[in-house]
Design an enzyme around this catalytic site. Structure first.
Site, PDB file in Angstrom:
ATOM      1  N   ASP A 105       0.833  -1.206   0.000  1.00  0.00           N
ATOM      2  CA  ASP A 105       0.000   0.000   0.000  1.00  0.00           C
ATOM      3  C   ASP A 105       0.867   1.255   0.000  1.00  0.00           C
ATOM      4  OD1 ASP A 105      -2.085  -1.713   0.499  1.00  0.00           O
ATOM      5  OD2 ASP A 105      -2.048  -1.335   2.661  1.00  0.00           O
TER       6      ASP A 105
HETATM    7  N1  URA Z   1      -1.239  -6.030   3.780  1.00  0.00           N
HETATM    8  C1  URA Z   1      -1.637  -4.744   3.861  1.00  0.00           C
HETATM    9  O1  URA Z   1      -2.633  -4.442   4.500  1.00  0.00           O
HETATM   10  N2  URA Z   1      -0.924  -3.810   3.212  1.00  0.00           N
HETATM   11  C2  URA Z   1       0.161  -4.090   2.518  1.00  0.00           C
HETATM   12  O2  URA Z   1       0.772  -3.186   1.954  1.00  0.00           O
HETATM   13  C3  URA Z   1       0.574  -5.423   2.433  1.00  0.00           C
HETATM   14  C4  URA Z   1      -0.158  -6.374   3.086  1.00  0.00           C
END
Ligand code: URA
Length: 237
Positions: A105
């Protein structure tokens, strides 16, 4: 973009540039069906058909494997509709066109692999291969043992139940906890949703490992090439 014929032949892994010149002079190379003996001839790799010993030759794709310590506030898509910085902005020296294996993310930091090897990318991303990804999540509040157990066993998030995960409490303060969470699924925002589902939303999230690969001494925003052992490891998974 046109390139010199001897460079093209060398890029195909046939021989060195110098030896390629000899092949040209000896009349052993055809461009679009015509033999050329002229050194310095330029060819268009996308349009021209180059033959050696009657066979069409094409440049070997140079496969590269990178590990980036992704900082927060970068997207892992190659382009972003909101013009936010992308991880490729951190790799401006890399000439090959690489793409991220999986995603992190915008607000998640940590280990991101990038490559131009589609086969490996597919295997690492596919849940069938069960590659464990390790995250360190700082969450709001102090989850109870039962809540952590719930996350371990599988928890309903949206329309599915997560696969069993490993969850360890690493540290806690008065109003925050640090958890190590290992999953092998990698659905969209999965770790954040798992923590939210037990009522302890994520404050900070970092991926520290993919399989046994770790960030080592990389600093945020830095990248390195994987060692040959690391590449071998990924290929064997
Ligand atoms: N899980 C998440 O919530 N965010 C990420 O970036 C990777 C795994």
């Amino acid at each position: 973009m046109k390139v010199r014929l001897q460079k093209y032949i060398a890029d195909c892994g046939i021989t060195s540039r110098r030896k390629a010149e000899e092949l040209i002079v000896q009349g052993k190379i055809q461009i679009n069906g015509e033999t050329t003996c002229t050194l310095g001839t330029k060819v268009d790799p996308c349009r021209d058909e180059i033959r050696y010993k009657g066979e069409i030759i094409k440049p070997e794709k140079h496969q590269i494997y990178l590990m980036l310590y992704k900082p927060e506030k970068y997207v892992t898509t190659v382009k972003d509709q909101f013009q936010r910085p992308t991880v490729l902005d951190l790799l401006s020296e890399v000439k090959e066109r690489v793409y991220p294996i999986g995603r992190l993310d915008y607000h998640t930091s940590g280990l991101l692999l990038l490559t131009n090897d589609g086969d490996i990318a597919y295997r690492i991303m596919h849940p069938k291969y069960e590659i464990v990804k390790t995250y360190i999540a700082t969450v709001k509040g102090i989850p109870t043992r039962d809540q952590l157990e719930h996350m371990r066993k599988g928890i309903a998030i949206e329309e599915y139940i997560t696969a069993p995960a490993s969850v360890k409490m690493l540290r806690k303060t008065k109003n925050q906890s640090v958890l190590e969470i290992q999953i092998h699924e990698g659905r969209n925002r999965q770790v954040r949703k798992m923590c939210q589902a037990i009522g302890h939303p994520v404050i900070r999230l970092e991926r520290t490992k993919v399989g046994k690969l770790t960030l080592g001494t990389l600093k945020k925003g830095e990248y390195r090439h994987l060692t040959s052992n690391e590449v071998e490891y990924l290929k064997k998974l």
